[in-house]
Design an enzyme around this catalytic site. Structure first.
Site, PDB file in Angstrom:
ATOM      1  N   THR A 145    -118.049  64.777   4.921  1.00  0.00           N
ATOM      2  CA  THR A 145    -118.227  64.557   3.484  1.00  0.00           C
ATOM      3  C   THR A 145    -118.865  63.201   3.209  1.00  0.00           C
ATOM      4  OG1 THR A 145    -116.312  65.943   2.999  1.00  0.00           O
ATOM      5  CG2 THR A 145    -116.986  64.404   1.275  1.00  0.00           C
ATOM      6  N   ALA A 153    -115.299  71.998  17.619  1.00  0.00           N
ATOM      7  CA  ALA A 153    -113.902  71.557  17.455  1.00  0.00           C
ATOM      8  C   ALA A 153    -113.578  71.434  15.974  1.00  0.00           C
ATOM      9  CB  ALA A 153    -113.677  70.214  18.164  1.00  0.00           C
ATOM     10  N   ARG A 211    -103.290  66.038   2.422  1.00  0.00           N
ATOM     11  CA  ARG A 211    -102.878  67.379   1.979  1.00  0.00           C
ATOM     12  C   ARG A 211    -102.337  67.342   0.547  1.00  0.00           C
ATOM     13  NH1 ARG A 211    -100.717  69.402   7.926  1.00  0.00           N
ATOM     14  NH2 ARG A 211    -102.855  69.603   8.698  1.00  0.00           N
ATOM     15  N   GLU A 249    -108.783  69.660   5.551  1.00  0.00           N
ATOM     16  CA  GLU A 249    -107.404  69.121   5.628  1.00  0.00           C
ATOM     17  C   GLU A 249    -106.459  70.155   6.225  1.00  0.00           C
ATOM     18  OE1 GLU A 249    -106.564  66.037   4.873  1.00  0.00           O
ATOM     19  OE2 GLU A 249    -108.209  65.324   3.618  1.00  0.00           O
ATOM     20  N   GLU A 253    -116.242  68.788  14.789  1.00  0.00           N
ATOM     21  CA  GLU A 253    -117.502  68.977  15.534  1.00  0.00           C
ATOM     22  C   GLU A 253    -117.861  70.462  15.500  1.00  0.00           C
ATOM     23  OE1 GLU A 253    -116.845  67.434  19.464  1.00  0.00           O
ATOM     24  OE2 GLU A 253    -116.537  65.391  18.722  1.00  0.00           O
ATOM     25  N   PRO A 254    -119.093  70.801  15.860  1.00  0.00           N
ATOM     26  CA  PRO A 254    -119.452  72.227  15.866  1.00  0.00           C
ATOM     27  C   PRO A 254    -118.482  73.047  16.728  1.00  0.00           C
ATOM     28  CG  PRO A 254    -121.421  70.888  16.102  1.00  0.00           C
ATOM     29  CD  PRO A 254    -120.252  69.938  16.158  1.00  0.00           C
ATOM     30  N   THR A 274    -106.841  74.395   7.499  1.00  0.00           N
ATOM     31  CA  THR A 274    -107.034  75.659   6.771  1.00  0.00           C
ATOM     32  C   THR A 274    -105.670  76.229   6.359  1.00  0.00           C
ATOM     33  OG1 THR A 274    -106.851  76.986   8.786  1.00  0.00           O
ATOM     34  CG2 THR A 274    -109.066  76.208   8.196  1.00  0.00           C
ATOM     35  N   LEU A 287    -114.234  63.699  12.201  1.00  0.00           N
ATOM     36  CA  LEU A 287    -113.401  64.263  13.263  1.00  0.00           C
ATOM     37  C   LEU A 287    -114.007  65.590  13.746  1.00  0.00           C
ATOM     38  CD1 LEU A 287    -110.763  64.507  14.914  1.00  0.00           C
ATOM     39  CD2 LEU A 287    -109.638  65.402  12.879  1.00  0.00           C
TER      40      LEU A 287
HETATM   41  C1  LIG Z   1    -116.384  70.988   2.181  1.00  0.00           C
HETATM   42  C2  LIG Z   1    -115.864  70.518   3.511  1.00  0.00           C
HETATM   43  C3  LIG Z   1    -115.747  69.146   3.743  1.00  0.00           C
HETATM   44  C4  LIG Z   1    -115.304  68.704   4.992  1.00  0.00           C
HETATM   45  N1  LIG Z   1    -115.239  67.360   5.224  1.00  0.00           N
HETATM   46  C5  LIG Z   1    -114.894  66.922   6.454  1.00  0.00           C
HETATM   47  C6  LIG Z   1    -114.932  65.530   6.748  1.00  0.00           C
HETATM   48  O1  LIG Z   1    -115.233  64.689   5.880  1.00  0.00           O
HETATM   49  N2  LIG Z   1    -114.617  65.129   8.008  1.00  0.00           N
HETATM   50  C7  LIG Z   1    -114.276  66.018   8.985  1.00  0.00           C
HETATM   51  O2  LIG Z   1    -113.988  65.585  10.103  1.00  0.00           O
HETATM   52  N3  LIG Z   1    -114.247  67.359   8.745  1.00  0.00           N
HETATM   53  C8  LIG Z   1    -114.556  67.823   7.509  1.00  0.00           C
HETATM   54  N4  LIG Z   1    -114.545  69.176   7.236  1.00  0.00           N
HETATM   55  C9  LIG Z   1    -114.266  70.109   8.316  1.00  0.00           C
HETATM   56  C10 LIG Z   1    -112.896  70.775   8.195  1.00  0.00           C
HETATM   57  O3  LIG Z   1    -111.890  69.888   8.525  1.00  0.00           O
HETATM   58  C11 LIG Z   1    -112.942  71.995   9.125  1.00  0.00           C
HETATM   59  O4  LIG Z   1    -113.839  72.912   8.526  1.00  0.00           O
HETATM   60  C12 LIG Z   1    -111.580  72.642   9.306  1.00  0.00           C
HETATM   61  O5  LIG Z   1    -110.772  71.829  10.107  1.00  0.00           O
HETATM   62  C13 LIG Z   1    -111.677  74.025   9.956  1.00  0.00           C
HETATM   63  O6  LIG Z   1    -112.495  74.023  11.073  1.00  0.00           O
HETATM   64  P1  LIG Z   1    -113.680  75.106  11.212  1.00  0.00           P
HETATM   65  O7  LIG Z   1    -114.418  75.117   9.923  1.00  0.00           O
HETATM   66  O8  LIG Z   1    -114.428  74.794  12.440  1.00  0.00           O
HETATM   67  O9  LIG Z   1    -112.954  76.503  11.326  1.00  0.00           O
HETATM   68  P2  LIG Z   1    -112.314  77.148  12.645  1.00  0.00           P
HETATM   69  O10 LIG Z   1    -111.333  76.219  13.244  1.00  0.00           O
HETATM   70  O11 LIG Z   1    -113.403  77.696  13.508  1.00  0.00           O
HETATM   71  O12 LIG Z   1    -111.507  78.359  12.001  1.00  0.00           O
HETATM   72  C14 LIG Z   1    -112.161  79.546  11.528  1.00  0.00           C
HETATM   73  C15 LIG Z   1    -111.074  80.484  11.013  1.00  0.00           C
HETATM   74  O13 LIG Z   1    -110.147  80.772  12.066  1.00  0.00           O
HETATM   75  C16 LIG Z   1    -108.842  80.397  11.681  1.00  0.00           C
HETATM   76  N5  LIG Z   1    -108.107  79.888  12.857  1.00  0.00           N
HETATM   77  C17 LIG Z   1    -108.478  78.922  13.721  1.00  0.00           C
HETATM   78  N6  LIG Z   1    -107.546  78.713  14.644  1.00  0.00           N
HETATM   79  C18 LIG Z   1    -106.532  79.560  14.330  1.00  0.00           C
HETATM   80  C19 LIG Z   1    -105.251  79.821  14.900  1.00  0.00           C
HETATM   81  N7  LIG Z   1    -104.779  79.157  15.964  1.00  0.00           N
HETATM   82  N8  LIG Z   1    -104.470  80.787  14.312  1.00  0.00           N
HETATM   83  C20 LIG Z   1    -104.904  81.445  13.222  1.00  0.00           C
HETATM   84  N9  LIG Z   1    -106.093  81.237  12.638  1.00  0.00           N
HETATM   85  C21 LIG Z   1    -106.898  80.309  13.202  1.00  0.00           C
HETATM   86  C22 LIG Z   1    -109.026  79.342  10.613  1.00  0.00           C
HETATM   87  O14 LIG Z   1    -107.882  79.242   9.757  1.00  0.00           O
HETATM   88  C23 LIG Z   1    -110.252  79.868   9.894  1.00  0.00           C
HETATM   89  O15 LIG Z   1    -109.864  80.851   8.978  1.00  0.00           O
HETATM   90  C24 LIG Z   1    -114.945  69.639   5.986  1.00  0.00           C
HETATM   91  C25 LIG Z   1    -115.058  71.011   5.719  1.00  0.00           C
HETATM   92  C26 LIG Z   1    -115.501  71.448   4.495  1.00  0.00           C
HETATM   93  C27 LIG Z   1    -115.590  72.920   4.233  1.00  0.00           C
END
Ligand SMILES: Cc1cc2nc3c(=O)[nH]c(=O)nc-3n(C[C@H](O)[C@H](O)[C@H](O)COP(=O)(O)OP(=O)(O)OC[C@H]3O[C@@H](n4cnc5c(N)ncnc54)[C@H](O)[C@@H]3O)c2cc1C
Length: 395
Positions: free
Chosen positions: A170, A141, A254, A374, A138-139, A376, A136
């Protein structure tokens, strides 16, 4: 010795709160995890997932438990699945995260797959013959997943061409197929997002592994879709319903993380306690110092509280309630608690707790991951706020 660095023990006290079926399930899971734990040090050091352990995991109920019997699963309760995840988290975070993703893929196939898709992907996944991933993020999203830009263009004849990049996926390097969320119409926002089944054999699909801090035996990958053409029959569920399909599994994801984090806290308690009684300073075991006792008491209280929180959310789901608020609360509480206790476990170990190969060092790294996927911690808080106050802070 077990993965937590302690001697194998009799049934832990908290299993006494479980009925016989649940306690037996947890016992069998722990037995298998103790059996595979000797693989852990080399697998984590070399960053290699020992995929040969998957059939054994499926045998004790991981992944299969979450799927109804009619689709080849075991139809276990949410509480039972969460107990398995607590055991996985206690033993080995990379296995916990692997089981979590495989469960998600299986749940989505079971919920929305055609009979042909179930035959081709779900049955072999439940038999340990195929491995799937879920893409799901993306860089551009992450938390705002609905803003994804991977494009699915419908071609004459009904097939689709997928173009885009998925991030942090993952185990994409171990799987042989994945569920990819892409938009058929960027103008439609969330309502344009559709789920596609993509096999690695499809031309134009490339996986790039990205070494990560946590859960090192699992892989974290970018998946590049460079004009991958898939047949119309690879749409999973309905066109435009991909995000709602993904959201249908949000509670169990979750809950799985919450229970896994409780396992981390339990492992931290066991390892820190064992170290405190065996290490001597100032002529006494560390355990005799009140400040060390405080560290260990804090870990125990957090582990116990986390267990109550995830089990109460699981029981609520099992009663048929919506449980979305409670699963968010559990994910938030348990993942933050795991971080707090893992830091304290490192403190009990002193310098040894920072050395590679030390159990506290691994728990510290694995706990750090849990507040991000799942949803943040911040997104859980906003979800809780919206549920309590009726106002969305996001849109
Ligand atoms: C080990 C690992 C495994 C993963 N596996 C998968 C996978 O199998 N498939 C998949 O699709 N994804 C996967 N992910 C991705 C994961 O779902 C995303 O990292 C997560 O949704 C957060 O997106 P981001 O890292 O781009 O952070 P961002 O969305 O850029 O957020 C950065 C920071 O800003 C905060 N933030 C963002 N928006 C708000 C807001 N509106 N209000 C307050 N704070 C905000 C966040 O809480 C965070 O602290 C994985 C990530 C990790 C670390």
């Amino acid at each position: 010795m077990t993965a937590t660095g302690t001697d194998a023990q009799a049934a832990p006290a908290h299993w006494a709160q479980l009925d016989e079926g649940c306690a037996d399930l947890a016992r069998r899971a722990r037995g298998y995890l103790d059996e595979i734990a000797p693989l852990l040090p080399a697998a984590e050091r070399d960053r290699v997932l020992p995929v040969e352990i998957l059939p054994g995991l499926l045998d004790v109920g991981f992944v299969r438990g979450a799927i109804p019997v009619r689709d080849g699963g075991l139809g276990l309760s949410h509480l039972q699945m969460a107990l398995l995840m607590e055991e996985a988290g206690r033993c080995w975070g990379s296995i916990r995260t692997t089981a979590n993703i495989l469960t998600l893929v299986a749940e989505l196939l079971s919920a929305a797959g055609s009979s042909e898709q179930k035959q081709r992907f779900l049955r072999p996944l439940l038999a340990g013959e195929r491995m799937g991933w879920f893409a799901l993020t993306e860089p551009g999203a992450g938390s705002d997943a609905a803003s994804l830009s991977t494009l699915a263009e419908r071609l004459p004849g009904g097939s689709y061409r997928l173009t885009g990049r998925k991030a942090y996926i993952t185990n994409a390097s171990y799987g042989d197929f994945g569920i990819v969320l892409a938009t058929t119409d960027p103008g439609l926002g969330a309502r344009g997002v559709t789920a596609f089944l993509v096999e690695h054999t499809a031309g134009g699909c490339r996986v790039e592994a990205r070494p990560q801090l946590s859960v090192r035996a699992a892989s974290c990958c970018d998946v590049v879709l460079d004009g991958v053409v898939v047949p119309g029959a690879s749409v999973l569920g309905d066109v435009g319903r991909g995000l709602s399909l993904a959201m249908s599994a949000v509670n169990s994801g979750r809950l799985n993380v919450s229970a896994g984090c409780t396992g981390i806290a339990q492992a931290a308690l066991e390892a820190a306690s064992a170290h405190a009684v065996s290490r001597t300073q100032f002529g006494k075991p560390l355990a005799a110092f009140q400040l060390v006792q405080q560290l260990i008491a804090d870990i125990a209280v957090q582990a116990n509280a986390a267990r109550q929180v995830y089990q109460s959310a699981a029981r609520l789901l099992d009663s048929g309630a919506d449980g979305r608020l409670e699963c968010s609360m559990a994910k938030y509480f348990c993942s933050e608690a795991a971080n707090q206790v893992a830091t304290k476990a490192v403190q009990v170990f002193g310098a040894a707790g920072l050395m590679e190969g030390n159990v506290a060092e691994r728990l510290f790294r694995d706990a750090r991951e849990a507040t991000i996927p799942e949803g943040t911690s911040q997104m859980q808080i906003l979800q809780i706020g919206r549920a309590l106050l009726g106002v969305s802070a996001v849109r």
